[in-house]
Design a protein around this motif. Structure first.
Motif, PDB file in Angstrom:
ATOM      1  N   ILE A 160     -25.865 -13.493  -3.632  1.00 20.73           N
ATOM      2  CA  ILE A 160     -26.089 -13.625  -5.060  1.00 20.73           C
ATOM      3  C   ILE A 160     -27.517 -13.161  -5.377  1.00 20.73           C
ATOM      4  O   ILE A 160     -28.484 -13.577  -4.744  1.00 20.73           O
ATOM      5  N   ILE A 161     -27.626 -12.256  -6.295  1.00 23.09           N
ATOM      6  CA  ILE A 161     -28.929 -11.691  -6.660  1.00 23.09           C
ATOM      7  C   ILE A 161     -29.102 -11.755  -8.182  1.00 23.09           C
ATOM      8  O   ILE A 161     -28.196 -12.110  -8.913  1.00 23.09           O
ATOM      9  N   ASN A 162     -30.302 -11.391  -8.624  1.00 22.18           N
ATOM     10  CA  ASN A 162     -30.562 -11.312 -10.063  1.00 22.18           C
ATOM     11  C   ASN A 162     -30.087  -9.958 -10.554  1.00 22.18           C
ATOM     12  O   ASN A 162     -30.486  -8.924 -10.032  1.00 22.18           O
ATOM     13  N   TRP A 163     -29.242 -10.002 -11.557  1.00 20.20           N
ATOM     14  CA  TRP A 163     -28.662  -8.762 -12.058  1.00 20.20           C
ATOM     15  C   TRP A 163     -29.004  -8.598 -13.516  1.00 20.20           C
ATOM     16  O   TRP A 163     -28.828  -9.526 -14.318  1.00 20.20           O
ATOM     17  N   CYS A 164     -29.529  -7.414 -13.865  1.00 24.62           N
ATOM     18  CA  CYS A 164     -29.767  -7.159 -15.280  1.00 24.62           C
ATOM     19  C   CYS A 164     -28.569  -6.404 -15.842  1.00 24.62           C
ATOM     20  O   CYS A 164     -28.335  -5.255 -15.475  1.00 24.62           O
ATOM     21  N   PRO A 165     -27.805  -7.033 -16.729  1.00 24.15           N
ATOM     22  CA  PRO A 165     -26.600  -6.407 -17.260  1.00 24.15           C
ATOM     23  C   PRO A 165     -26.914  -5.213 -18.168  1.00 24.15           C
ATOM     24  O   PRO A 165     -26.050  -4.406 -18.429  1.00 24.15           O
ATOM     25  N   VAL A 211     -16.129 -13.573 -12.353  1.00 29.49           N
ATOM     26  CA  VAL A 211     -15.433 -13.425 -13.632  1.00 29.49           C
ATOM     27  C   VAL A 211     -16.143 -12.463 -14.588  1.00 29.49           C
ATOM     28  O   VAL A 211     -15.780 -12.372 -15.754  1.00 29.49           O
ATOM     29  N   MET A 212     -17.160 -11.787 -14.070  1.00 29.81           N
ATOM     30  CA  MET A 212     -17.892 -10.897 -14.983  1.00 29.81           C
ATOM     31  C   MET A 212     -17.999  -9.481 -14.460  1.00 29.81           C
ATOM     32  O   MET A 212     -18.020  -9.237 -13.257  1.00 29.81           O
ATOM     33  N   ASN A 213     -18.147  -8.548 -15.412  1.00 27.15           N
ATOM     34  CA  ASN A 213     -18.438  -7.163 -15.080  1.00 27.15           C
ATOM     35  C   ASN A 213     -19.950  -6.970 -15.032  1.00 27.15           C
ATOM     36  O   ASN A 213     -20.716  -7.818 -15.501  1.00 27.15           O
ATOM     37  N   GLY A 214     -20.342  -5.802 -14.528  1.00 24.58           N
ATOM     38  CA  GLY A 214     -21.770  -5.506 -14.399  1.00 24.58           C
ATOM     39  C   GLY A 214     -22.502  -5.409 -15.720  1.00 24.58           C
ATOM     40  O   GLY A 214     -23.715  -5.550 -15.779  1.00 24.58           O
ATOM     41  N   ASN A 215     -21.789  -5.189 -16.807  1.00 22.43           N
ATOM     42  CA  ASN A 215     -22.461  -5.049 -18.091  1.00 22.43           C
ATOM     43  C   ASN A 215     -22.516  -6.361 -18.867  1.00 22.43           C
ATOM     44  O   ASN A 215     -22.845  -6.380 -20.053  1.00 22.43           O
ATOM     45  N   GLY A 216     -22.144  -7.466 -18.207  1.00 23.70           N
ATOM     46  CA  GLY A 216     -22.256  -8.758 -18.872  1.00 23.70           C
ATOM     47  C   GLY A 216     -21.031  -9.139 -19.683  1.00 23.70           C
ATOM     48  O   GLY A 216     -21.065 -10.130 -20.403  1.00 23.70           O
ATOM     49  N   THR A 217     -19.964  -8.380 -19.573  1.00 23.54           N
ATOM     50  CA  THR A 217     -18.717  -8.801 -20.215  1.00 23.54           C
ATOM     51  C   THR A 217     -17.836  -9.488 -19.178  1.00 23.54           C
ATOM     52  O   THR A 217     -18.024  -9.312 -17.969  1.00 23.54           O
ATOM     53  N   MET A 218     -16.864 -10.257 -19.661  1.00 22.00           N
ATOM     54  CA  MET A 218     -15.969 -10.969 -18.752  1.00 22.00           C
ATOM     55  C   MET A 218     -14.935  -9.982 -18.199  1.00 22.00           C
ATOM     56  O   MET A 218     -14.547  -9.022 -18.876  1.00 22.00           O
ATOM     57  N   ASN A 219     -14.477 -10.239 -16.987  1.00 24.69           N
ATOM     58  CA  ASN A 219     -13.500  -9.325 -16.395  1.00 24.69           C
ATOM     59  C   ASN A 219     -12.109  -9.952 -16.402  1.00 24.69           C
ATOM     60  O   ASN A 219     -11.887 -11.026 -16.991  1.00 24.69           O
ATOM     61  N   GLU A 220     -11.187  -9.307 -15.713  1.00 20.94           N
ATOM     62  CA  GLU A 220      -9.793  -9.749 -15.781  1.00 20.94           C
ATOM     63  C   GLU A 220      -9.598 -11.141 -15.191  1.00 20.94           C
ATOM     64  O   GLU A 220      -8.673 -11.856 -15.573  1.00 20.94           O
ATOM     65  N   GLU A 221     -10.507 -11.579 -14.291  1.00 15.30           N
ATOM     66  CA  GLU A 221     -10.408 -12.938 -13.742  1.00 15.30           C
ATOM     67  C   GLU A 221     -10.624 -13.988 -14.833  1.00 15.30           C
ATOM     68  O   GLU A 221     -10.319 -15.160 -14.657  1.00 15.30           O
ATOM     69  N   ALA A 222     -11.187 -13.552 -15.961  1.00 18.31           N
ATOM     70  CA  ALA A 222     -11.468 -14.494 -17.044  1.00 18.31           C
ATOM     71  C   ALA A 222     -10.268 -14.707 -17.949  1.00 18.31           C
ATOM     72  O   ALA A 222     -10.380 -15.344 -19.000  1.00 18.31           O
ATOM     73  N   GLY A 223      -9.143 -14.168 -17.548  1.00 20.43           N
ATOM     74  CA  GLY A 223      -7.900 -14.393 -18.278  1.00 20.43           C
ATOM     75  C   GLY A 223      -7.991 -13.969 -19.726  1.00 20.43           C
ATOM     76  O   GLY A 223      -8.297 -12.803 -20.006  1.00 20.43           O
ATOM     77  N   VAL A 246     -31.415 -11.401 -20.582  1.00 16.83           N
ATOM     78  CA  VAL A 246     -31.163 -12.565 -19.739  1.00 16.83           C
ATOM     79  C   VAL A 246     -30.473 -12.116 -18.449  1.00 16.83           C
ATOM     80  O   VAL A 246     -29.449 -11.437 -18.479  1.00 16.83           O
ATOM     81  N   VAL A 247     -31.097 -12.466 -17.350  1.00 14.33           N
ATOM     82  CA  VAL A 247     -30.608 -12.043 -16.045  1.00 14.33           C
ATOM     83  C   VAL A 247     -29.337 -12.817 -15.685  1.00 14.33           C
ATOM     84  O   VAL A 247     -29.214 -13.998 -15.996  1.00 14.33           O
ATOM     85  N   GLU A 248     -28.423 -12.137 -15.054  1.00 14.88           N
ATOM     86  CA  GLU A 248     -27.185 -12.782 -14.630  1.00 14.88           C
ATOM     87  C   GLU A 248     -27.186 -12.895 -13.099  1.00 14.88           C
ATOM     88  O   GLU A 248     -27.325 -11.896 -12.414  1.00 14.88           O
ATOM     89  N   PRO A 249     -27.064 -14.116 -12.573  1.00 13.93           N
ATOM     90  CA  PRO A 249     -26.911 -14.205 -11.120  1.00 13.93           C
ATOM     91  C   PRO A 249     -25.586 -13.540 -10.753  1.00 13.93           C
ATOM     92  O   PRO A 249     -24.562 -13.850 -11.366  1.00 13.93           O
ATOM     93  N   ARG A 250     -25.611 -12.630  -9.823  1.00 12.38           N
ATOM     94  CA  ARG A 250     -24.394 -11.857  -9.567  1.00 12.38           C
ATOM     95  C   ARG A 250     -24.201 -11.689  -8.069  1.00 12.38           C
ATOM     96  O   ARG A 250     -25.137 -11.399  -7.330  1.00 12.38           O
ATOM     97  N   LEU A 251     -22.970 -11.878  -7.677  1.00 12.95           N
ATOM     98  CA  LEU A 251     -22.621 -11.731  -6.269  1.00 12.95           C
ATOM     99  C   LEU A 251     -22.291 -10.273  -6.014  1.00 12.95           C
ATOM    100  O   LEU A 251     -21.403  -9.715  -6.647  1.00 12.95           O
TER     101      LEU A 251
END
Length: 892
Positions: A171-176, A297-309, A352-357
């Motif tokens: 898990i790292i700091n990700w800038c979307p 549950v998120m994409n790299g651009n800070g939107t939710m992905n398909e896991e977010a139903g 706002v940074v997103e912690p991202r795996l």
RNA sequence: GGGGGAUUAGCUCAGUUGGCUAGAGCACUUGCUUGACAUGCAAGGGGUCACAGGUUCAAGUCCUGUAUCUCCCA
């Protein structure tokens, strides 16, 4: 010389002169005693701000001072390629053309960035020139230069092969917004007023029937879509029976595991936390401890992905609102509390940074840190001020691995290759043709580039041609002083020390001088978004670069933050004007004579005919030199500036030049030559002392006064030293003390006029009763100087004086009477004297109390006691004399 | 939560190993177109050194605590 000092043309002229004559260039083959400073390379997209102005003024002072001391100096300039920032700038330009970097493709995009760099990348280095920086521009480097890039690859391969660089899913700091990973240092924490959301998670009993709910507290409800567990502290017996229940995730109705982990703080919220390993660093670690499978549950651009139903495709913050609305509808919101917490923000774009795996490359830091800790502990590298040592050590001792991969295109591409045939992964300095394991040619290079700091940390040696062991590297490395701000200790300073040891086996620099942060006059950090910046270039335009530099040094206490406003720069401007006019005065008088101006090389004076004031200013010069030297060595630049200001303005201009007028307008040609000789000697030394702080005006006057040849530079003149005594001149302490006392006497005489509302120009008559035989002689020999300083009609020296009807004042040299031509107001004079007597009585009492204290006399150091006794005696004497004055007045 | 810095004149700040009567610049008051300089000169006024304890012959300075501001780290 022009009547008004016009810095604009002069500053440009001398900068060109220095660069054209190679004054700033250092050459290792010339040998000698090296002195080297590495500029903290500014961001290539940057423009000069006050922080740069402060930082580079300090470096320039050190560089010019060392150069004048005869060291073989190099100030290495350059810029860094600022991967994210530069890519952002170019992408913005592309967007205006309706294109994206993907439209161009990687190679074309990089070409485009280079074009941008060629066109705009020299803005800040050009601005450094107008500040006067004595950088060795022939050596200018850029972190994407071929040589520096070679160093980067070399270092990567070495560390990889040593096992210190590894790739991990972490898990790292990700800038979307920038769409890349950041290091921990690049994520800046800001306290935000946010909310703590208490959310009900439904509970089912063993049979699957609804059995109430539990409440978890979270600051980020949108991430619950990625929850895989809830956690409680193992010692928290409130939740002892939780294991027998099924906990259901709202919205998605996923069953969650229950785990027990020490990390959970029973005091926080309800004591139950949701566990989202893909979106929170602590949860990630808990997930590892309990073998949970993260759900991203998120994409790299800070939107939710398909896991977010149902929330697929929605922005994370929008999702937060919507999910809270849904939970509210379903009655699953217990409460919402205001909550302040620190949130990471991208240091380049403030998103706002997103912690991202994600899979990233890391440097294992602990082995690198060990010698770097030792270097500081042993004093081989020293922080000034020393308190930064602790900050450095604290970080180093808890160092974490460094995430060095960035998902952008502008930068050093990671020299890692993958073989798709045999899955071999290797690092290579050169572009390989085939897989070294299976010889398959279907290989590909890693897409990511390296953190910009991965090249900056090599700056102290990569700029000298490393990995080649060049002559420059051998000569100038380790460098001497590093000047930077505290913000950069972790980013850069610490990593340079580690790199120095790892790759050269030695420290990169000896001293790290940490200066303060520049703030506005209300104490806020200057920033573009606040709109409170002061643009150094507009200050230079309005006040001159010298004024900017001098003012900054005057008001910047060592290592303390600086509070700036425009009017502060008047200090430097006025000082420049003062010096300019003093020089004009000297030139005016020198022109009238046939004596040469070059007294600095050889003071041609007759020591026999030097007056006390000449001796005095020479002695004060010696003191100024000593103070400047001492404080430069201690990096106390504001003390240097203060001493120069005091010496040049008050000692030289206010006292010596004023004294000199009487001689220069007089008719003793020999004395005129003496005074001019002393004056030029002092002034030329003062200009040298001042040169590091105000390089332009000092160079201009050095030439205007002909202290050097036309093609000469003050920067190559010898640095003043108190060791160089003038031949045959004795800086007699007795005379120096006499002049100090004379100045007191003059001040007293002027104050008498002022107290009696007599205009300074009115030539009153004085009577002077010297205190001692020695004073009588000294004053007698010096009577004209005293007379002109006081603008006296006459001064009668009378050792038995006891005049009636005169105002009086008592000094160390004696008692001064001012003739009021019979119109003295006796009551007023008595009042005036009584006030002085009362104050003295109080002071004497205080001294008596001290001296009467047995403990003070026996325990305090002898010199302190002696001084106290002498002071008391002096005060008592003055007290008695004043009382006599009162008595004499009363007899009248 | 942990650590650092700051608190001294109206303002911005010095004050280094405790030892003069606590300083500077700006601002303020008064006077001055004096032959380098009015971007100047001269003479002044202005401070309970944040607060409370303590150590010491002696505290702005060292120690403890409190308050306020500020920065860094988590």
């Amino acid at each position: 010389m022009e009547k008004r000092y016009d810095p604009k043309l002069i500053e440009q002229k001398w900068y060109d002169f220095w660069t054209q004559n190679g004054t700033f260039h250092g050459d290792s083959s010339a040998g000698g005693d090296p002195y080297c400073i590495m500029i903290p390379p500014p961001n290539v997209t940057g423009i000069l701000h006050m922080g740069h102005a402060l930082n580079n003024t300090i470096q320039d002072i050190l560089v010019r001072w060392r150069k004048m001391q005869g060291r073989n100096v190099v100030w290495m300039p350059g810029t860094d390629h600022a991967g994210i920032a530069t890519q952002n700038v170019v992408e913005r330009a592309l967007r205006n053309e309706g294109k994206s970097r993907e439209d161009l493709g990687r190679d074309a995009f990089i070409d485009r960035v280079w074009e941008w760099k060629e066109e705009y990348g020299s803005t800040i280095t050009r601005q450094l020139r107008s500040l006067g920086c004595a950088c060795d521009w022939e050596r200018e480097r850029f972190t994407m230069d071929e040589g520096l890039s070679d160093a980067v690859t070399e270092v990567f391969v070495r560390l990889f092969e040593k096992g210190l660089i590894y790739r991990a899913h972490y898990i790292i700091n990700w800038c979307p917004r920038c769409h890349t990973a950041l290091s921990d240092e690049e994520s800046e924490h800001q306290d935000l007023d946010a909310h703590l959301y208490y959310i009900r998670y439904p509970v089912l009993d063993a049979q699957g029937n609804a059995d109430g709910h539990i409440v978890v507290a979270t600051t980020r409800p949108e991430t619950l879509l990625g929850d895989v567990a809830v956690a409680v502290n193992p010692n928290d017996d409130r939740y002892a029976d939780l294991d027998s229940k099924q906990i259901m995730l709202p919205v998605l109705n996923r069953q969650l595991q229950v785990i027990r982990d020490e990390f959970v703080d029973p005091e926080f919220g309800t004591g139950i936390v949701k566990v989202t390993p893909a979106h929170d660093p602590n949860d990630f670690e808990m997930g590892q401890r309990h073998d949970l499978t993260p759900i991203n549950v998120m994409n790299g651009n800070g939107t939710m992905n398909e896991e977010a139903g149902p929330y697929n495709g929605i922005d994370r913050f929008e999702c937060r609102k919507k999910i809270m609305a849904q939970l509210e509808d379903e009655g699953l919101v217990e409460k919402v509390e205001p909550h302040k917490h620190a949130v990471g923000h991208c240091y380049r774009c403030d998103t706002v940074v997103e912690p991202r795996l994600s899979p990233q490359w890391f440097v294992k830091m602990q082995p690198l840190a060990e010698p770097a800790i030792e270097a500081v502990n042993s004093g081989k590298v020293e922080f000034v001020p020393g308190r930064w040592t602790k900050v450095y050590l604290e970080w180093m001792e808890n160092i974490r691995d460094w995430c060095i991969s960035r998902q952008i295109w502008w930068g050093h591409r990671i020299p890692i290759f993958y073989c798709d045939a045999c899955d071999h992964v290797w690092a290579s300095k050169t572009q390989p043709e085939s897989c070294p394991e299976c010889n398959e040619t279907k290989i590909r290079q890693d897409e990511d580039v390296l953190d910009t700091w991965f090249s900056s940390w090599l700056w102290p040696f990569s700029t000298f041609g490393w990995p080649q062991n060049t002559d420059d590297l051998k000569f100038y490395y380790p460098t001497h002083d590093l000047v930077t701000a505290s913000e950069i200790i972790f980013f850069w300073v610490a990593r340079m020390i580690m790199a120095g040891y790892e790759f050269i086996g030695d420290i990169p620099f000896q001293t790290v001088y940490i200066h303060g942060t520049v703030r506005d006059d209300t104490g806020r950090k200057m920033s573009k978004s606040l709109g409170n910046s002061i643009d150094p270039l507009s200050i230079i335009e309005e006040f001159s670069a010298d004024a900017l530099r001098f003012s900054l040094m005057m008001i910047t206490a060592t290592g303390q933050d600086v509070f700036l406003s425009n009017d502060k720069f008047e200090i430097g401007r006025n000082f420049g004007t003062k010096i300019w006019n003093a020089a004009r005065f000297m030139q005016m008088h020198t022109e009238k004579t046939d004596i040469p101006c070059r007294f600095d090389r050889e003071l041609t004076c007759n020591p026999e005919r030097l007056a006390p004031d000449d001796i005095y200013i020479l002695s004060r010069l010696d003191k100024a030199i000593a103070v400047c030297n001492e404080n430069l060595q201690k990096y106390r630049f504001n003390d240097v500036a203060h001493e120069l200001y005091e010496f040049i303005w008050h000692q030289f201009c206010d006292w010596y030049v004023e004294y000199a007028k009487d001689v220069l307008y007089g008719d003793d040609a020999d004395r005129r030559a003496q005074v001019l000789g002393v004056m030029h000697h002092v002034f030329s030394q003062a200009m040298r002392l001042l040169h590091p702080v105000m390089p332009f005006i000092t160079e201009e006057l050095w030439h205007a006064m002909q202290y050097g040849d036309a093609d000469d530079s003050i920067m190559l003149a010898d640095w003043p030293s108190t060791q160089e005594k003038l031949p045959g001149v004795d800086l007699d302490e007795k005379l120096v003390r006499y002049v100090d006392d004379k100045h007191d006497l003059i001040r007293m005489g002027r104050a008498l006029k002022s107290d009696y509302n007599i205009q300074a120009a009115t030539e009153t008559n004085y009577v002077l009763k010297p205190a001692t035989e020695e004073a009588t002689q000294l004053i007698q020999a010096d009577i004209n100087a005293l007379k002109s300083a006081l603008r006296a009609g006459s001064i009668t020296i009378d050792t038995d004086a006891s005049p009636r009807g005169m105002a009086s004042a008592v000094g160390r040299l004696g008692t001064m009477y001012m003739d009021l031509a019979g119109v003295i107001d006796l009551d007023a004079e008595r009042q005036r004297l009584s006030e002085q007597i009362n104050k003295l009585s109080a002071d004497i009492q205080r001294a008596d109390k001290k001296l009467g204290n047995e403990n003070f006399v026996t325990r305090a150091p002898a010199d302190v006691v002696e001084r106290q006794k002498a002071l008391r005696a002096e005060m008592a004497e003055k007290h008695d004399k004043l009382q006599q004055q009162v008595a004499t007045l009363s007899q009248a």
